[in-house]
Design an enzyme around this catalytic site. Structure first.
Site, PDB file in Angstrom:
ATOM      1  CG  HIS A   1      -3.999  -3.427   2.834  1.00 22.52           C
ATOM      2  ND1 HIS A   1      -3.071  -2.927   3.712  1.00 22.52           N
ATOM      3  CD2 HIS A   1      -4.549  -2.366   2.204  1.00 22.52           C
ATOM      4  CE1 HIS A   1      -3.058  -1.605   3.626  1.00 22.52           C
ATOM      5  NE2 HIS A   1      -3.950  -1.240   2.714  1.00 22.52           N
TER       6      HIS A   1
ATOM      7  CD  GLU B   1      -1.994  -5.984   5.470  1.00 16.29           C
ATOM      8  OE1 GLU B   1      -1.538  -6.418   4.381  1.00 16.29           O
ATOM      9  OE2 GLU B   1      -2.160  -4.766   5.698  1.00 16.29           O
TER      10      GLU B   1
ATOM     11  CB  CYS C   1      -0.982  -0.023   1.161  1.00 17.13           C
ATOM     12  SG  CYS C   1      -2.301   1.197   0.982  1.00 17.13           S
TER      13      CYS C   1
END
Lengths: 259, 207
Positions: B183, B185, B79
């Site tokens: 993202h 995660e 990001c």
């Protein structure tokens, strides 16, 4: 292009999952951490926790719940309930929430939205609005009024004006909770959702009233919502997350179908 | 052991938790020495380019990242981490690290129905094979939250694209540096699988 999102909302009271009807009569319906994991594995796109406990003891519990969920759920987590300061927002962020929902405290003090946006980024500040239908008037031209304190205190503020102001102050997303539709299972309030979605250029999450899969379809198409929030539909086992997504996908709504 | 770079930009714990989930022990650090000596580095970030660059410069982590890149350490940007690896960002009119040539500009959408930030799940199409993106399957989507988009000067650095009004670069890679605008995660199984591949990656792109 973006998929529409299916979001499950877990109301947490004293560490347990609760569900209300028209914002009152809450019942204990299970362990929020286990539910969160179950929905994640079944393809949920995003999770929202609302802390409906007012006590200071409850505050610690919600941080523990968020932490436990963040350990095993790898989708965005959004948390709200009683957030009144940047410090509250920061505590929840450290516990593992990406997005922070502000509601009553922002209505009382709109500067809270800007402060949170500055501290944690616009995209992480969600303005959650509890809204009820009223007669149109000079003061309430949209016919919808903002209510705070869990649906108990009408504020004499026009919902459309508040949504626009929230966007200007830096909210990155809006949750449109219809008090009239909450818990009725008769469908989202489409007119309200569409009106607000057309008035802002930030994503809108529709909330309150979902009872059947086609209610989600209606609000994601006619209602112009970017995401549909469900609670009762999945909490009681009447529907599954994957089943709802499949239904929407089959009706032509773009959904994330691989997980 | 992977070092997750700490520069006061967002919630690093979610990256750390996802690393743990795929069996990778991670250390969060803002120490330039640790970053220079790391076996691999994750460079995450949310927030604004201006304050991020000030924080990186104040701690000396900006130089450490450039050194690690030149030394061949596998680095994953995420990001804002991706965005400030290019040369300049329109956000706060900021000069950024310049690991790769290119710039970052705000989405300007002609379609009034589309919203900024680009927030939610979107498909990622691999346009140039890369070991870290190798596990992406047909239909996989990833979670995005951003108002600015990367524009690498060299099209060979673009390894994946996504579509928001038009196509934009959603992952880039050159040598031992790879970065995603989304993202991993927060992208469920598809994202965790990408992190696993980064852990196994030796920092080379096969020709």
């Amino acid at each position: 292009m973006l998929s529409k999102r299916l979001i499950a909302c877990l109301d947490v009271r004293d560490g347990h999952l609760a569900k209300s009807i028209k914002f009152v009569d809450t019942r204990n319906i299970g362990d929020p951490v286990a539910k969160a994991r179950e929905y994640y594995v079944d393809g949920l796109d995003e999770l929202v926790f609302y802390d409906i406990t007012a006590s200071s003891e409850g505050r610690r519990i919600i941080l523990d719940v968020v932490e436990a969920v963040a350990e095993q759920v790898f989708i965005p987590l959004s948390v709200g309930g009683g957030v009144a300061s940047v410090a509250d927002a920061t505590d929840l962020r450290l516990a593992g929430a990406e997005k922070i929902n502000v509601n009553s405290a922002a209505v009382r003090r709109p500067g809270l939205i800007a402060e949170c946006a500055e501290a944690i980024g616009d995209q992480n500040v969600v303005l959650s609005m509890d809204i009820r239908r009223v007669d149109r008037s000079a003061r309430m031209p949209s016919g919808y009024e903002i209510v705070i304190n869990g649906g108990r205190k009408p504020m004499g503020i026009d919902a459309l004006e508040w949504a626009k102001q929230g966007e200007r102050l830096g909210a990155g997303e809006l949750v449109v909770n219809s008090i009239d539709a909450d818990g009725t299972r008769e469908g989202y309030e489409l007119g309200l959702t569409r009106m607000l979605s057309e008035a802002v250029r930030i994503p809108v999450i529709a909330s309150g009233g979902a009872g059947e899969p086609d209610h989600l379809y209606d609000v994601l198409t006619d209602g112009k919502a970017d995401a549909a929030l469900v609670a009762s539909m999945v909490h009681y086992g009447d529907y599954t997350v994957s089943g709802l997504k499949r239904h929407l996908h089959e009706r032509g709504v773009k959904m994330r179908m691989s997980w | 052991m992977v070092v997750i770079v700490d520069y006061d930009a967002g919630n690093l714990k979610s990256v750390e938790r996802a690393c743990r989930e795929v069996g990778l022990s991670a250390e969060i650090s803002s120490d330039p020495k640790r970053i220079r000596s790391a076996a691999r580095i994750i460079f995450p970030g949310v927030g604004a380019a201006g304050s991020a660059m000030r924080s990186l410069a104040a701690s000396g982590v900006d130089r450490a990242l450039v050194n690690a890149f030149e030394a061949g350490t596998p680095i994953l940007g995420i990001c804002l981490g991706l965005q400030i690896s290019l040369e300049h960002s329109e956000e706060n009119d900021t000069d950024t690290l310049g690991l790769l040539p290119g710039e970052v500009r705000r989405f300007r959408l002609d379609d009034p129905v589309l919203k900024v930030p680009h927030m939610g799940w979107n498909a990622v199409r691999v346009v140039r094979p890369h070991p870290v993106l190798d596990g992406i399957q047909q239909g996989d989507e990833f979670y995005f939250v951003h108002a600015y988009r990367p524009i690498p000067a060299n099209s060979a650095d673009v390894i994946a694209e996504s579509v928001y009004e038009g196509p934009f670069c959603s992952a880039l890679g050159r040598a031992n540096y790879v970065a995603t605008q989304f993202h991993p995660e927060k992208s469920g199984r598809a994202g965790l699988s990408l992190l696993e591949r980064f852990v196994e990656w030796d920092g080379r792109i096969d020709a």
